[in-house]
Design a protein around this motif. Structure first.
Motif, mmCIF file in Angstrom:
data_model
loop_
_atom_site.group_PDB
_atom_site.id
_atom_site.type_symbol
_atom_site.label_atom_id
_atom_site.label_comp_id
_atom_site.label_asym_id
_atom_site.label_seq_id
_atom_site.Cartn_x
_atom_site.Cartn_y
_atom_site.Cartn_z
ATOM 1 N N THR B 47 0.829 -1.213 0.000
ATOM 2 C CA THR B 47 0.000 0.000 0.000
ATOM 3 C C THR B 47 0.860 1.258 0.000
ATOM 4 O O THR B 47 0.341 2.347 -0.185
ATOM 5 C CB THR B 47 -0.918 0.029 1.240
ATOM 6 O OG1 THR B 47 -0.095 -0.064 2.401
ATOM 7 C CG2 THR B 47 -1.918 -1.098 1.215
ATOM 8 N N VAL B 48 2.168 1.078 0.264
ATOM 9 C CA VAL B 48 3.080 2.235 0.220
ATOM 10 C C VAL B 48 4.247 1.922 -0.716
ATOM 11 O O VAL B 48 4.652 0.772 -0.855
ATOM 12 C CB VAL B 48 3.634 2.614 1.623
ATOM 13 C CG1 VAL B 48 2.574 3.227 2.481
ATOM 14 C CG2 VAL B 48 4.275 1.422 2.291
ATOM 15 N N LYS B 49 4.768 2.978 -1.319
ATOM 16 C CA LYS B 49 5.892 2.801 -2.249
ATOM 17 C C LYS B 49 7.202 2.772 -1.451
ATOM 18 O O LYS B 49 7.202 2.987 -0.237
ATOM 19 C CB LYS B 49 5.911 3.967 -3.243
ATOM 20 C CG LYS B 49 4.658 4.063 -4.092
ATOM 21 C CD LYS B 49 4.853 5.157 -5.147
ATOM 22 C CE LYS B 49 3.594 5.960 -5.296
ATOM 23 N NZ LYS B 49 3.750 7.104 -6.194
ATOM 24 N N GLU B 50 8.297 2.526 -2.179
ATOM 25 C CA GLU B 50 9.611 2.453 -1.513
ATOM 26 C C GLU B 50 9.981 3.771 -0.839
ATOM 27 O O GLU B 50 10.679 3.788 0.174
ATOM 28 C CB GLU B 50 10.695 2.073 -2.527
ATOM 29 C CG GLU B 50 10.776 0.563 -2.736
ATOM 30 C CD GLU B 50 11.932 0.176 -3.624
ATOM 31 O OE1 GLU B 50 12.859 -0.484 -3.123
ATOM 32 O OE2 GLU B 50 11.902 0.532 -4.810
ATOM 33 N N ASP B 51 9.483 4.882 -1.400
ATOM 34 C CA ASP B 51 9.814 6.189 -0.807
ATOM 35 C C ASP B 51 8.883 6.550 0.352
ATOM 36 O O ASP B 51 8.994 7.625 0.939
ATOM 37 C CB ASP B 51 9.785 7.289 -1.881
ATOM 38 C CG ASP B 51 8.408 7.429 -2.534
ATOM 39 O OD1 ASP B 51 7.450 6.791 -2.031
ATOM 40 O OD2 ASP B 51 8.283 8.158 -3.535
ATOM 41 N N GLY B 52 7.957 5.631 0.686
ATOM 42 C CA GLY B 52 7.089 5.855 1.842
ATOM 43 C C GLY B 52 5.752 6.510 1.509
ATOM 44 O O GLY B 52 4.875 6.600 2.369
ATOM 45 N N THR B 53 5.601 6.966 0.278
ATOM 46 C CA THR B 53 4.320 7.590 -0.087
ATOM 47 C C THR B 53 3.287 6.511 -0.417
ATOM 48 O O THR B 53 3.644 5.373 -0.745
ATOM 49 C CB THR B 53 4.481 8.529 -1.301
ATOM 50 O OG1 THR B 53 4.997 7.752 -2.388
ATOM 51 C CG2 THR B 53 5.422 9.669 -0.996
ATOM 52 N N LYS B 54 2.022 6.884 -0.322
ATOM 53 C CA LYS B 54 0.950 5.912 -0.548
ATOM 54 C C LYS B 54 0.818 5.577 -2.034
ATOM 55 O O LYS B 54 1.054 6.433 -2.887
ATOM 56 C CB LYS B 54 -0.367 6.474 -0.030
ATOM 57 C CG LYS B 54 -0.430 6.487 1.485
ATOM 58 C CD LYS B 54 -1.773 6.950 1.987
ATOM 59 C CE LYS B 54 -1.815 6.907 3.505
ATOM 60 N NZ LYS B 54 -3.059 7.419 4.052
ATOM 61 N N VAL B 55 0.463 4.317 -2.296
ATOM 62 C CA VAL B 55 0.219 3.893 -3.676
ATOM 63 C C VAL B 55 -1.064 4.557 -4.158
ATOM 64 O O VAL B 55 -2.051 4.633 -3.417
ATOM 65 C CB VAL B 55 0.092 2.348 -3.743
ATOM 66 C CG1 VAL B 55 -0.340 1.904 -5.134
ATOM 67 C CG2 VAL B 55 1.398 1.693 -3.346
ATOM 68 N N ARG B 56 -1.017 5.064 -5.405
ATOM 69 C CA ARG B 56 -2.218 5.684 -5.976
ATOM 70 C C ARG B 56 -2.584 4.960 -7.258
ATOM 71 O O ARG B 56 -1.716 4.331 -7.900
ATOM 72 C CB ARG B 56 -1.951 7.173 -6.264
ATOM 73 C CG ARG B 56 -1.786 7.964 -4.970
ATOM 74 C CD ARG B 56 -1.090 9.275 -5.208
ATOM 75 N NE ARG B 56 -1.855 10.135 -6.114
ATOM 76 C CZ ARG B 56 -1.470 11.356 -6.439
ATOM 77 N NH1 ARG B 56 -0.350 11.855 -5.960
ATOM 78 N NH2 ARG B 56 -2.207 12.099 -7.241
ATOM 79 N N MET B 57 -3.853 5.030 -7.583
ATOM 80 C CA MET B 57 -4.319 4.386 -8.816
ATOM 81 C C MET B 57 -3.498 4.937 -9.983
ATOM 82 O O MET B 57 -3.251 6.142 -10.061
ATOM 83 C CB MET B 57 -5.809 4.649 -9.028
ATOM 84 C CG MET B 57 -6.705 3.984 -7.983
ATOM 85 S SD MET B 57 -6.451 2.212 -7.828
ATOM 86 C CE MET B 57 -7.278 1.640 -9.297
ATOM 87 N N GLY B 58 -3.081 4.038 -10.866
ATOM 88 C CA GLY B 58 -2.255 4.436 -12.008
ATOM 89 C C GLY B 58 -0.781 4.128 -11.810
ATOM 90 O O GLY B 58 -0.027 4.061 -12.773
ATOM 91 N N ASP B 59 -0.361 3.898 -10.533
ATOM 92 C CA ASP B 59 1.041 3.542 -10.269
ATOM 93 C C ASP B 59 1.309 2.120 -10.769
ATOM 94 O O ASP B 59 0.420 1.270 -10.736
ATOM 95 C CB ASP B 59 1.340 3.591 -8.752
ATOM 96 C CG ASP B 59 1.370 5.014 -8.223
ATOM 97 O OD1 ASP B 59 1.564 5.930 -9.032
ATOM 98 O OD2 ASP B 59 1.171 5.193 -7.001
ATOM 99 N N THR B 60 2.547 1.849 -11.188
ATOM 100 C CA THR B 60 2.927 0.492 -11.627
ATOM 101 C C THR B 60 4.239 0.079 -10.970
ATOM 102 O O THR B 60 4.998 0.926 -10.490
ATOM 103 C CB THR B 60 3.105 0.418 -13.162
ATOM 104 O OG1 THR B 60 4.118 1.350 -13.534
ATOM 105 C CG2 THR B 60 1.807 0.719 -13.894
ATOM 106 N N ILE B 61 4.490 -1.242 -10.995
ATOM 107 C CA ILE B 61 5.716 -1.784 -10.383
ATOM 108 C C ILE B 61 6.117 -3.051 -11.125
ATOM 109 O O ILE B 61 5.269 -3.684 -11.783
ATOM 110 C CB ILE B 61 5.486 -2.078 -8.871
ATOM 111 C CG1 ILE B 61 6.804 -2.332 -8.136
ATOM 112 C CG2 ILE B 61 4.523 -3.255 -8.679
ATOM 113 C CD1 ILE B 61 6.679 -2.337 -6.625
#
Lengths: 168, 176
Positions: B47-61
């Protein structure tokens, strides 16, 4: 001619000297025997003390050896138990992977059927695809890693036990 | 099962449990909302990215990054669990795996805290009291998803959550 009186005195003096020498020698011999007996007694005491110390040291070493053997046996038992737990976990995980594969296969068939019916296909299930291809390998690799970790933990435990026993 | 419990300082999640979490969470390249009312997740349920920010719709990994992120998240969760359970606590490896798995799913705050009282959660309370079976039973309390009871028979909204709780409960009880 030597007068008899002089011979008599020579004889007496000689006898006195011989007697004195004999007495001194007898006393020296007796003293030597006493010294020898004392030395033998001291040696026996030392040997007895050494034997006691050796027995105590040997007993301590045997006790340490016994403790280390018990600790090693306990480690083997723990590794055996961990191995069994890892096998159980592997089996449970394989069941979950098989279920996931079956779900992915059903979803793929459903997508194909939908596409064949000229309807718009729903977006694919990348999660299902990924699990269907690498799930079993992951489980095998995880089991290998857990077995290595269990053995390593056993090794650390034995090392710590040996270090404590040897007082290092 | 191991007869002796180990201090949780020396415990780390097993590789099998990590694979189990990734298997349970499933992988998604793009951010999705897994169940109604949930927050966006991607990778293996992160639910959070590597930088600590929250995952948002449209993000990919990508999968490798997703594995690293999940492991980092789990290690972070393990640290939080050690703090809330107390480092003197001793557990079996299987128990630790189950609680880390649960905390990864519901969040360590929910695991550690009773939201009604603000005190310790049901599982930490039971564990610190030495009630290991009670702690296993408390796993089944975490069956709500956005207020909906996932143990409701026949529901298609979050039945997987209830299946997971039962699996975790069974694994926990097997360790007793």
């Amino acid at each position: 001619m030597i007068p008899d009186k002089i011979l008599k005195w020579v004889f007496i003096v000689s006898w006195l000297v011989a007697s004195t020498v004999a007495t001194v020698q007898t006393l020296r011999l007796h003293a030597a025997k006493l010294d020898k007996a004392e030395a033998a007694s001291a040696l026996a005491d030392e040997r007895r003390e050494a034997a006691v110390q050796l027995a105590a040291a040997e007993s301590k070493v045997r006790k340490t050896e016994s403790n280390l053997q018990a600790s090693a046996a306990e480690t083997r038992e723990q590794i055996h138990e961990a191995t069994q737990a890892i096998a159980t976990e592997r089996d449970a995980l394989l069941v979950r992977v098989r279920n996931a594969e079956a779900r992915a296969a059903r979803a793929a068939m459903s997508s194909a059927a939908t596409a064949a019916g000229n309807l718009q296909a729903p977006p694919g299930d990348p999660g299902g695809e990924l699990l269907a291809t690498i799930g079993r390998e992951d489980v095998a690799e995880a089991e290998r890693a857990d077995l290595i970790r269990a053995a390593l933990q056993g090794c650390y435990r034995d090392y710590e036990a040996a270090r404590a026993a040897l007082g290092q | 099962m191991n007869k002796t419990r180990t201090s949780i300082i020396g415990l780390a999640i097993s590789a099998a449990a990590f694979v189990g979490i990734t298997q349970r969470e499933g992988y998604t390249t793009a951010a999705v909302i897994p169940t109604k009312g949930d927050v966006p997740t991607y990778g293996f349920g992160s639910t959070v990215k590597e930088d600590g920010t929250k995952v948002r719709m449209g993000d990919t990994i990508t999968p490798p990054k997703a594995v690293r992120l999940a492991l980092k998240h789990i290690e972070n969760d393990e640290g939080n669990l050690r703090r809330c359970l107390g480092e003197d606590l001793k557990l079996h490896q299987a128990e630790w795996d189950v609680y880390v798995d649960l905390a990864y799913n519901i969040g360590t705050y929910t695991f550690c805290t009773n939201k009604l009282t603000g005190g310790p959660g049901a599982i930490p309370r039971a564990l610190t009291a030495g009630d290991y079976v009670g702690a296993c039973k408390a796993i089944l309390q975490y069956k709500l998803a956005a207020g909906f009871d996932c143990s409701t028979p026949g529901n298609k909204r979050c039945a997987g959550v209830w299946t997971d709780r039962q699996r975790q409960y069974n694994a926990c009880m097997e360790a007793q």
